[in-house]
Design a protein around this motif. Structure first.
Motif, PDB file in Angstrom:
ATOM      1  N   UNK A 234       0.805  -1.224   0.000  1.00  0.00           N
ATOM      2  CA  UNK A 234       0.000   0.000   0.000  1.00  0.00           C
ATOM      3  C   UNK A 234       0.838   1.274   0.000  1.00  0.00           C
ATOM      4  N   UNK A 235       1.907   1.282  -0.811  1.00  0.00           N
ATOM      5  CA  UNK A 235       2.722   2.491  -0.898  1.00  0.00           C
ATOM      6  C   UNK A 235       2.440   3.270  -2.181  1.00  0.00           C
ATOM      7  N   UNK A 236       1.407   2.863  -2.907  1.00  0.00           N
ATOM      8  CA  UNK A 236       1.002   3.599  -4.091  1.00  0.00           C
ATOM      9  C   UNK A 236       1.630   3.148  -5.388  1.00  0.00           C
ATOM     10  N   UNK A 237       2.442   2.103  -5.355  1.00  0.00           N
ATOM     11  CA  UNK A 237       3.056   1.591  -6.592  1.00  0.00           C
ATOM     12  C   UNK A 237       3.299   0.093  -6.465  1.00  0.00           C
ATOM     13  N   UNK A 238       3.429  -0.539  -7.614  1.00  0.00           N
ATOM     14  CA  UNK A 238       3.742  -1.970  -7.652  1.00  0.00           C
ATOM     15  C   UNK A 238       5.218  -2.123  -7.960  1.00  0.00           C
ATOM     16  N   UNK A 239       5.931  -2.837  -7.096  1.00  0.00           N
ATOM     17  CA  UNK A 239       7.377  -2.981  -7.271  1.00  0.00           C
ATOM     18  C   UNK A 239       7.771  -4.423  -6.989  1.00  0.00           C
ATOM     19  N   UNK A 240       8.015  -5.172  -8.052  1.00  0.00           N
ATOM     20  CA  UNK A 240       8.395  -6.575  -7.898  1.00  0.00           C
ATOM     21  C   UNK A 240       9.904  -6.763  -7.827  1.00  0.00           C
ATOM     22  N   UNK A 241      10.651  -5.659  -7.834  1.00  0.00           N
ATOM     23  CA  UNK A 241      12.098  -5.721  -7.690  1.00  0.00           C
ATOM     24  C   UNK A 241      12.540  -5.494  -6.245  1.00  0.00           C
ATOM     25  N   UNK A 242      11.839  -4.624  -5.539  1.00  0.00           N
ATOM     26  CA  UNK A 242      12.320  -4.189  -4.226  1.00  0.00           C
ATOM     27  C   UNK A 242      11.340  -4.380  -3.083  1.00  0.00           C
ATOM     28  N   UNK A 243      10.051  -4.584  -3.358  1.00  0.00           N
ATOM     29  CA  UNK A 243       9.054  -4.755  -2.302  1.00  0.00           C
ATOM     30  C   UNK A 243       8.703  -6.227  -2.156  1.00  0.00           C
ATOM     31  N   UNK A 244       9.160  -6.839  -1.068  1.00  0.00           N
ATOM     32  CA  UNK A 244       8.859  -8.244  -0.844  1.00  0.00           C
ATOM     33  C   UNK A 244       7.367  -8.450  -0.587  1.00  0.00           C
ATOM     34  N   UNK A 245       6.716  -7.443  -0.013  1.00  0.00           N
ATOM     35  CA  UNK A 245       5.265  -7.542   0.201  1.00  0.00           C
ATOM     36  C   UNK A 245       4.533  -7.591  -1.137  1.00  0.00           C
ATOM     37  N   UNK A 246       4.927  -6.729  -2.081  1.00  0.00           N
ATOM     38  CA  UNK A 246       4.290  -6.759  -3.402  1.00  0.00           C
ATOM     39  C   UNK A 246       4.539  -8.084  -4.101  1.00  0.00           C
ATOM     40  N   UNK A 247       5.735  -8.633  -3.928  1.00  0.00           N
ATOM     41  CA  UNK A 247       6.062  -9.938  -4.532  1.00  0.00           C
ATOM     42  C   UNK A 247       5.144 -11.016  -3.959  1.00  0.00           C
ATOM     43  N   UNK A 248       5.015 -11.058  -2.655  1.00  0.00           N
ATOM     44  CA  UNK A 248       4.188 -12.075  -1.994  1.00  0.00           C
ATOM     45  C   UNK A 248       2.727 -11.943  -2.416  1.00  0.00           C
ATOM     46  N   UNK A 249       2.199 -10.744  -2.351  1.00  0.00           N
ATOM     47  CA  UNK A 249       0.800 -10.539  -2.721  1.00  0.00           C
ATOM     48  C   UNK A 249       0.533 -10.838  -4.178  1.00  0.00           C
ATOM     49  N   UNK A 250       1.479 -10.505  -5.039  1.00  0.00           N
ATOM     50  CA  UNK A 250       1.287 -10.716  -6.473  1.00  0.00           C
ATOM     51  C   UNK A 250       1.294 -12.197  -6.830  1.00  0.00           C
ATOM     52  N   UNK A 251       2.183 -12.974  -6.224  1.00  0.00           N
ATOM     53  CA  UNK A 251       2.198 -14.418  -6.477  1.00  0.00           C
ATOM     54  C   UNK A 251       0.894 -15.042  -5.996  1.00  0.00           C
ATOM     55  N   UNK A 252       0.435 -14.642  -4.817  1.00  0.00           N
ATOM     56  CA  UNK A 252      -0.831 -15.173  -4.299  1.00  0.00           C
ATOM     57  C   UNK A 252      -1.999 -14.787  -5.207  1.00  0.00           C
ATOM     58  N   UNK A 253      -2.005 -13.561  -5.677  1.00  0.00           N
ATOM     59  CA  UNK A 253      -3.065 -13.095  -6.568  1.00  0.00           C
ATOM     60  C   UNK A 253      -3.053 -13.857  -7.887  1.00  0.00           C
ATOM     61  N   UNK A 254      -1.871 -14.179  -8.379  1.00  0.00           N
ATOM     62  CA  UNK A 254      -1.727 -14.941  -9.615  1.00  0.00           C
ATOM     63  C   UNK A 254      -2.420 -16.301  -9.483  1.00  0.00           C
ATOM     64  N   UNK A 255      -2.124 -17.006  -8.405  1.00  0.00           N
ATOM     65  CA  UNK A 255      -2.703 -18.338  -8.241  1.00  0.00           C
ATOM     66  C   UNK A 255      -4.215 -18.269  -8.031  1.00  0.00           C
ATOM     67  N   UNK A 256      -4.666 -17.278  -7.290  1.00  0.00           N
ATOM     68  CA  UNK A 256      -6.111 -17.138  -7.101  1.00  0.00           C
ATOM     69  C   UNK A 256      -6.793 -16.891  -8.440  1.00  0.00           C
TER      70      UNK A 256
END
Length: 367
Positions: A234-256
């Motif tokens: 919730x920092x206003x951007x999607x960052x799959x290089x530096x935000x481990x939270x965005x990485x985790x949420x994005x992988x979970x969202x992909x599978x869902x």
């Protein structure tokens, strides 16, 4: 959404190369003519896609369809360079090379990756729990994917994404049996990538990724980034290089998004009744990883299940994992196993992800 690594400084590289050439020339001049070494042939200049009529026509068409600045699109694609290594890595695998599940598994279920996975889980315990609650995807599966893909961010790729995608969009190896389809795929990914970077006001020439153009800790292709990546911190951007939270949420969202069913196992142990016909065995193997048999028809054809597998409510697949010259391994894959293969269409990959995640889970003491 800044890339993990800064862009290569082209001017610095040029100056470095010039200085080296000057030193070598001075050294050669200092020698007597009889001892002077022959000059090395000049290295061929890199091929830029600004020279490609097909690439420039594509850029103009892309800009019109996406309502982008034509000059900007042509500049980005024109700056891309053909990478021979990328072409070579996309060549079809040599025929006759046997698959080996035991060797494949050993590449990923090993001490370095397990320790890194343990550190990652312990550092992100709350975020993993939140993702599991919100998306229904087990933390172990998320951890397994990130570990297999990039060893928890340690190996995210050193190819410029613009180079990799443009090379594969316009110079995909013709010897590949699916060359036409893959060319169209990579042209679509190049379009998605440029549209993404234009919307987020980031420089497409600075992104680094795999030889296929996959990016960040989870190795999302541009289309997957656009469809499934989320701002989980919730920092206003999607960052799959530096935000481990965005990485985790994005992988979970992909599978869902691909139909993960909470609470369903990915697979069950299975063996085959040796008294059953070879024809039944081949029938079970025919759909490969696609679940196609209810428990009753599965067992009627000779697959032997035990315990909770006999009460599985959905379809099953008999999944074979070859072990080179040794006997193959088999599992009964569920709909959730098939979902895991949507990340990478390989049963070997899916089972490695699952088993790595479970092994890390045991290390951190999760139930």
């Amino acid at each position: 959404m800044a890339p993990k690594r800064p862009p290569l400084n082209a001017l610095a590289c040029l100056l470095s190369s010039s200085a080296l050439a000057l030193c070598l020339s001075a050294s050669a001049l200092a020698q007597s003519p009889a001892k002077a070494r022959p000059a090395s042939p000049a290295k061929a200049p890199a091929y830029s896609y600004a020279q490609s009529a097909a690439a420039m026509a594509f850029a103009t068409d892309l800009a019109e369809r996406r309502n982008l600045d034509p000059a900007w699109v042509r500049q980005q694609i024109g700056a891309a360079q053909r990478i021979p290594t990328v072409i070579r890595l996309m060549q079809p695998a040599p025929s006759g090379v046997p698959k080996n599940w035991a060797a494949y598994r050993a590449r990923f279920i090993e001490p370095v990756r397990l320790r890194a996975g343990q550190r990652f889980w312990e550092a992100n315990r709350e975020t993993l729990a939140r993702a599991e609650t919100e998306f229904g995807v087990p933390a172990s599966l998320i951890v397994g994917v990130i570990g297999v893909e990039t060893l928890y961010g340690q190996h995210t790729g050193n190819f410029r994404v613009i180079d990799a995608l443009t090379t594969l969009a316009f110079d995909f190896p013709a010897s590949h049996p699916r060359a036409a389809a893959r060319t169209e795929f990579f042209r679509s990914e190049l379009e998605q990538f440029l549209s993404l970077t234009e919307r987020t006001a980031t420089d497409p020439l600075t992104y680094l990724g795999s030889y296929a153009g996959a990016m960040g800790w989870p190795q999302f292709m541009p289309s997957s980034w656009v469809k499934y990546a989320i701002d989980f911190d919730a920092d206003g951007k999607v960052d799959l290089f530096n935000s481990q939270a965005d990485v985790i949420g994005s992988v979970a969202n992909y599978f869902k998004a691909f139909g993960w069913q909470p609470g369903m196992p990915t697979h069950y142990p299975v063996r085959f009744d040796p008294n059953q016909s070879r024809e039944d065995f081949e029938t079970l193997l025919a759909p490969d990883i696609l679940p196609s048999f209810g428990v009753q028809s599965f067992t009627a054809k000779g697959a032997v299940l035990e315990g909770s597998a006999l009460q599985h409510p959905g379809q099953l697949a008999l999944v074979e994992l070859q072990n080179a010259g040794a006997p193959s391994s088999y599992i009964a894959g569920t709909e959730n196993f098939y979902v895991v293969t949507r990340y990478n269409w390989s049963s070997y990959y899916a089972l490695a992800v699952i088993e790595l995640g479970e092994a890390v889970k045991a290390l951190v003491g999760e139930r």
